[in-house]
Write an enzyme that holds these catalytic residues in place. Structure first.
Site, PDB file in Angstrom:
ATOM      1  N   ARG A 103      27.239  -8.473 -20.238  1.00  0.00           N
ATOM      2  CA  ARG A 103      27.000  -7.989 -21.600  1.00  0.00           C
ATOM      3  C   ARG A 103      27.635  -6.620 -21.781  1.00  0.00           C
ATOM      4  O   ARG A 103      28.076  -6.016 -20.812  1.00  0.00           O
ATOM      5  CB  ARG A 103      25.499  -7.945 -21.888  1.00  0.00           C
ATOM      6  N   CYS A 107      34.465  -2.441 -26.621  1.00  0.00           N
ATOM      7  CA  CYS A 107      34.838  -1.035 -26.781  1.00  0.00           C
ATOM      8  C   CYS A 107      34.440  -0.570 -28.181  1.00  0.00           C
ATOM      9  O   CYS A 107      34.800  -1.203 -29.174  1.00  0.00           O
ATOM     10  CB  CYS A 107      36.354  -0.902 -26.592  1.00  0.00           C
ATOM     11  N   GLU A 142      20.602  -1.214 -26.590  1.00  0.00           N
ATOM     12  CA  GLU A 142      20.865  -0.233 -25.532  1.00  0.00           C
ATOM     13  C   GLU A 142      22.333   0.214 -25.505  1.00  0.00           C
ATOM     14  O   GLU A 142      23.044   0.006 -24.509  1.00  0.00           O
ATOM     15  CB  GLU A 142      20.462  -0.785 -24.163  1.00  0.00           C
ATOM     16  N   GLU A 311      10.548  -1.690 -25.359  1.00  0.00           N
ATOM     17  CA  GLU A 311      10.551  -2.455 -24.111  1.00  0.00           C
ATOM     18  C   GLU A 311       9.686  -1.717 -23.093  1.00  0.00           C
ATOM     19  O   GLU A 311      10.074  -0.666 -22.594  1.00  0.00           O
ATOM     20  CB  GLU A 311      11.974  -2.608 -23.547  1.00  0.00           C
ATOM     21  N   GLN A 360      16.159 -13.223 -14.039  1.00  0.00           N
ATOM     22  CA  GLN A 360      15.117 -14.196 -13.669  1.00  0.00           C
ATOM     23  C   GLN A 360      14.019 -13.574 -12.824  1.00  0.00           C
ATOM     24  O   GLN A 360      12.899 -14.088 -12.794  1.00  0.00           O
ATOM     25  CB  GLN A 360      15.722 -15.412 -12.979  1.00  0.00           C
TER      26      GLN A 360
END
Ligand SMILES: [Zn+2]
Ligand SMILES: [Zn+2]
Ligand SMILES: [Zn+2]
EC number: 3.2.1.23
Lengths: 642, 642, 642
Positions: A103, A107, A142, A311, A360
């Site tokens: 991810r 740019c 983020e 988060e 995971q």
């Protein structure tokens, strides 16, 4: 104040959606964040959109009365988009394009990518902007994670040249500002300027500094493009972006001005190994996290905008070198601490642990088999405690000045192994919290009247407004070494350090030295200094000197300035004196205990792995609303002050 | 013997020039070095020269009676030159061009760059060659700094092929010399040979060795081109180049043959962290530098040519991991030590600290605000002491053989983590100095008659002349393990190690082992060995063995050979015995104290952080010309021997 | 059982050949391995072959009755071949072609290279397939050395796409298996899949896992092509390939199925620094090697195919960080240990130390001057002892399950700094050997009936056959934490860990944590756990808990499962209990002593640097065939059991 959760309906069978929503509602959650990595499911082929699954997911949540925070999916452009354009990928500092397969591979300076970013944002905003459940939007995800603020691509180079041209107008002004007469670095036009990576030895620090500023600005304008589109279709929605911890690659004060709420992602155990703590503290706080990490960021981002945690670490994560389980109770502690610091909401990442792909091994509120995990039960507790909390925001007596530009200056020119502008600031924050103080972390130019104490740990450069605010406040001001040592170009100021601070305290830094670990000095009976020392010319007598007779601290009236970087013990000692003068609490708290006023209460949070007892002076036995005088590990108490 | 300073008039307002020159003259300086990074100010556009500022700077200095050392600016080719040619930049070992934006970005093998190097040199030499003030020239600056001797560019590859062809004539000779039958590395023509970087695993060590030699030769021919031009226009000028510390990428003996004076850049604090010292010594000598670093390089470069220090550290620098302030007095100590070792002059880097660009945190004689810094005052002291010193060069009783080719061989094939040919040599040098000896560091082939003791610490390969000189000298010869283990191609010699040394001492090294730290052996009551051990076949009884019975030292007549690498204590013990036999001083000096004969005196330099007292036996109380029996930290004493 | 040697006649003058062969025969060697790096001598120009030297070398050996193992030279394609084709070189993980100049520079996925590999193999097989001396063939050399199994070239990328297409058929199946809905990694066709290197942050672990499997398969098919050609011309020859130590980049069980004998290269001292041993054990075993390293690999490769050692370390090598000399006797010990574990032969690398090129500091049986080195004399002893040994293969009571796929899963997702599937397996092996047991290391799917104890240290994924075999065996089964935590795609299995093991022991891993060194727990009086801990839901009472009350070990009937990774002491304690139950020896051997049944005897090998005494219970004093009750360092004893 509400609770929420991050949720990825695209990972699960559609038939699981209604039950998921029901369980969230039953738990007392108010919203779910969804969508922010789902570009490929939304647009599986160029121009062919599939929104059915997302419509349904939103309906499921809406049906249970949950609100939705919808994320634009631009952190994860799909493979077909990358393959169609060779000018989307970011380049790393080694000069290589960063490939597809994870991810954040784009740019910020790619005009092609910005076009697609605007397109997908508009498609989503048009479709969901008017949906009654979609009350919040998050841009991207983020910004900057995985070292992605600074791209070294040809697109970035061209944009940097344009940015420099806009800033300086004339290349002679750039040459002057950077001191390019040094080493024949004079440019004849902006088009001669390259990116500062891959030079034979280090590039000009002013060159880096402008590149850091440019890179931060590119993030802002990328974000701003999405915001403008969302506002058009969802004028009443709350817009946010999620910041990170110990991360300074863009200026969060700038971002704060472009969002309604600045959210952040709090991983206290994950950040422990990344932070500045030594081995023994790392082992002590292994399953709790550093006692000041979360508080520091809550207060830092509260200084940028209204803040919240979007988060919250729910259990072991997958990305730190080691990934321990939080002590039972820590998720509740972290959630309550966020609210106590003024957080608008606290939201766990994520609803259900995914059994596949990169994360995971990252826990969720539910296990992959849908059974509740620790974070589920602990959030349940907090949901029940919400009614005890008011919306009151407490005011702080202590302000701590923090500035991204200054951190960049020390990152670019550390000059020693032990000086890091961010961690110096956090150390000073921790010393004040150790004494029980609530702290506002504020940007340059903040009006400082009304504070009792102002801390200036690591402002290498001070703006004129900051200097003025420091002069006019009545507060006691405590300043760290190296402050005022840079002008706005990152150069040595006329008249040398501490620059404009000389108007507060009459001294000149004749020279500065840095020393390795173990080579600092001790102040008799008080701990010592480390890493950085300023040698000052002044008529002042030092307040403290080290055992070799070297001045460590000067004071003139209400202004004190350290001439050497104080270790935490030494600093806490001095702050205790200053706080006492100011009529504030000045007792050290038991190790691992932290206090905070908020929500109409005063809270105590026990980060220690052992039980601690609250000092009797803090409150009477019958004032407790939550918990009591004795706090077990991970314990929280709260009482009403009278 | 004179004093000088490095000066960058292009950094400062022109009107500051006359006052700068006045202050230099008043301080007692004899010359200023200028110009060596100023290509862009001299030639701001291709072919458009601007020398007015430099003319004026030279006039300012000349007017005050100062001489000028003028540097060619080829360490910093301007951006317009780089942009015009794609074959100037050096390539790093990772195979990437090294970008513009700092310095030393050119490749020694670029024919294009050499053309421009000759052009700018000729323009300068023509203009200033006849100027009465310009009595000295420096080529370029610090060849090889920032890993720039060895370039991995296509230009370097082509030049390397030509160099190999000239050396071997026939590719079969190259295949034979390198042992290319190994792993099918046989070449059919010189054009098949690549550079040795980026191979799947390590390249042939002989391949690397020739590449190291070629790279050193390229530096020499680049330098020689500039020298030839300067000599043409300034036949009487002294020509120099400035070498560095702990730096072996080119052969300084070769460079010594191409200069009138070999200068070097002495940064005792900056080099401390780079050198081989352990943590406890690093902390002890943090503000003084390693007691043998400067002396070692003075004597090493004195063995190459007449020598001097052109860049003396004046205070904290900017480029080491940590950058402490020198103890008060250290700059004076370093300057006097240079002269005591026979230096022609000592010159501080730099006149005034620049407030901008890469070196803004590097101290000068003046602060950025033009106030005097420590180095100003301490140089003032030395200037006043110059009249006490004569031009006499003392002779040494101890010779230490040092060879760049051998260092390259051990760099290429360390074979163990604890063996570094350069640091082994420095360790042996330190042991001799610890006993009060003056040491000549001499190249292979030096006539060794007249010495009392000859040290051979780390000559992996010995030339026939060296072997002959060792056989014919009357001196006691002490040899390190691993010596003589290589032939001229870096291969194992016929008859095995120690090769030609077998004629001095009858033994054969059957095999050698290397061991990690902590795995050496102790010689009862004497310290131990480390890192490297030779297992020898010999009829000799070992002189010393370790506690496991392993031979550590053999002796035959006047020749001793260590069979294991002695730690400094063990070595000093043995040298004390050998020195005593030779009728020399054999007492250990107090820790941190070093002696040196020179300038008609014997000097003592105190590098210790505590005061030390000179042994009474060294001199009578009334002999002191400088200082006295008690030396404070950074203290210097000197007396006349009778 | 025979002895052999690796030999490079091309390195030496032809006239040395006959004498070399004579000395080998006299020493009692049965064969020499030759040819495996000699492509350039065999084919000095494209298509021009020179086999005269090789014919002669084989004749020389044949004349003395020695057999020949002939190697294909494909590990070292010559320069002319590389220059003719730009698609032969492997690419490293950084995305750069790996250059010529050492070895193993080819990519397994280069079709061009495979064509030349088949060509040179056929030329050799045709010429020598029928030669009576050439009874053995080795393909290539050390597949994967220098990180060469995994190539990141365009050829590899294309082949990977084909491999995926063949595996999954439909790209939707790949998306499902990898969980590509995560982070928008969905592919629309196999041609969109890239290699997993150089992504912005870590790639999908399933992506890596398939790339690891693909890379292993490419090695197999490369090998298989050569085998098919050799079988055609030499149908009766034994075919082998030489594996390495601590190396898991390809699946050795797969390779075992494609060779007649799996040989390996045993460098006990070279591997010591590479292995998992701590500093104190590294110093203790510096000149002996880890006591379990060789045994572990003997038993691991014996589980793949009949095995042998083709390269036995003879003295110091050149490639470890430090390269000590083996204790006198170690080469003999290593050779006998290989045979005791069932090795078909043991062969030293190499006959004579080469004085040139990369391995010039690697010892041989002879020194470069042809004098015998230690390995010569020690092999001489073994040759004389061969007559005491029978061909009997002993059977083991302990099986240890080992799986390359599982190691890849933990390599790709370590999740903590202290968990390495390979080293966990070796730790468990060591604990069993410490108790005197012989161990079979077996692959998934092995029939486990007949064993008394089965160890499952680190099988992250278990196949259905393995689960079935564990259910049906009568053996006591001891399982490590993390076992069964992955399905065949490397994802979390339905129903969570321990997946199919739940049928053996009724528990579910609710979550797992990893902790840094020093943060494990102690089991009272028994040592502790480290690195990894599973938190289990179960009705079982834990058998052991740590001092904080955390369960460490569960047991149900004959199945035990650790809930935390046991340190070696703790594990040995538990295995002693289990072995005792099973009626096996359960006493700890003296430190450094190892036992092994084989060749009709029971052997004891002393790896300790001190003498050890065999426990009286092991054998009577008159049973010794080799050595006796007291073993000196490097000593070997053997006795006949009754
Ligand atoms: Zn995140
Ligand atoms: Zn320099
Ligand atoms: Zn090998």
């Amino acid at each position: 104040m509400t609770l929420g959760v991050c949720y990825y309906p695209e990972h699960w069978a559609p038939e699981m959606g209604p039950e998921d929503a029901k369980r969230m509602a039953r738990l007392g959650l108010s919203f779910a964040r969804i969508g922010e990595f789902a570009w490929a499911p939304m647009e599986p082929e160029p121009g062919r959109y599939e929104f059915g699954w997302l419509d349904q997911a939103i309906e499921n949540l809406h049906a249970e009365g949950l609100e939705v925070m919808l994320g634009t999916p631009t952190a994860t452009p799909p493979k077909w988009l990358i393959d169609r354009h060779d000018d989307i990928l970011a380049w790393d500092e080694e000069g290589r394009a960063r490939g597809f397969g994870s991810r954040r591979h784009y740019c910020f300076s790619s005009e092609t990518y910005r076009e697609h970013s605007r397109r997908i944002t508009e498609v989503m905003a048009k479709r969901y902007g008017g949906h009654p459940a979609v009350t919040m939007w998050q841009t991207d995800n983020e910004f900057g994670c995985h070292e992605t603020v600074r791209s070294y691509s040809p697109m970035a180079r061209d944009a940097f040249r344009g940015w420099l041209s806009a800033k300086y107008g004339d290349v002679a002004a750039l040459n002057e500002a950077w001191g390019n007469v040094f080493w024949s670095m004079l440019y004849r036009s902006f088009d001669e300027v390259e990116l500062p990576n891959l030079t034979a030895t280090e590039a000009n620090p002013s060159h880096w500094l402008d590149f850091y500023r440019f890179s931060s600005d590119q993030v802002m304008s990328f974000h701003r493009e999405q915001v403008a589109i969302i506002r058009q279709y969802a004028p009443d929605a709350m817009i946010t972006h999620n910041a990170m911890g110990y991360f300074t690659h863009y200026d969060h004060h700038d971002l704060g001005a472009e969002v309604d709420v600045l959210t952040w992602d709090s991983y206290p155990l994950g950040f422990l190994a990344q932070g500045p703590e030594d081995q023994s503290r790392t082992l002590r706080y292994l399953r709790q996290g550093d006692p000041d990490m979360a508080g520091f960021h809550h207060d830092l981002y509260r200084g940028c905008a209204p803040f919240a945690v979007i988060e919250q670490q729910p259990g072991p994560v997958n990305w730190a070198p080691d990934n321990p389980s939080p002590l039972p109770g820590m998720v509740r502690l972290w959630e309550l601490e966020c609210l106590a610091h003024g957080g608008r909401f606290s939201s766990v990442f994520r609803w259900r642990q995914a059994p596949f792909a990169q994360e995971q091994n990252h826990a969720g509120m539910l296990r992959p088999d849908s059974e509740p995990a620790a974070a589920f039960h602990e959030t349940d507790e907090v949901a029940k405690e919400l009614s005890l909390l008011s919306d009151d925001l407490a005011s702080s007596k202590v302000a701590l000045l923090f500035d991204y530009d200054s951190v960049w200056m020390s990152d670019i020119q550390p000059q020693g192994t032990g000086y890091d502008g961010l961690y110096v600031a956090k150390d000073w924050y921790a010393a004040a919290r150790k004494l029980g103080a609530d702290v506002d972390i504020v940007p340059q130019g903040t009006d400082l009247s009304g504070y009792a104490v102002v801390l200036v740990p690591s402002l290498l450069h001070l703006t004129a407004e900051t200097a003025e605010a420091l002069k006019t406040t009545e507060a006691r001001v405590v300043i760290g070494p190296r402050c005022g040592s840079k002008d706005e170009n990152g150069n040595i100021p006329d008249g040398l350090a501490p620059g404009p601070l000389r108007e507060l305290i009459p001294l000149t830094v004749a020279r500065s030295e840095t020393v390795p670990e173990g080579a600092g000095g001790a102040v008799a009976g008080r701990g010592g200094w480390k890493a950085w020392r300023d040698e000052c010319e002044t008529a002042l007598d030092p307040l403290w000197t080290d055992e070799a007779g070297r001045p460590v601290l000067y004071r003139e009236g209400r202004t004190s300035m350290f001439a050497a970087l104080p270790e935490r013990e030494l600093l806490t000692d001095y702050l205790a004196e200053v706080f006492a003068e100011a009529g504030m609490d000045a007792e050290r708290l038991p190790a691992g205990l932290r206090l905070r006023r908020g929500c109409g209460l005063r809270f105590a949070f026990n980060y220690a792995p052992e039980a601690v007892r609250l000092p009797d002076a803090l409150c009477s036995d019958d004032a407790f609303v939550i918990g009591g005088r004795e706090l077990p590990p991970a314990g929280v108490s709260a009482w009403r002050e009278t």
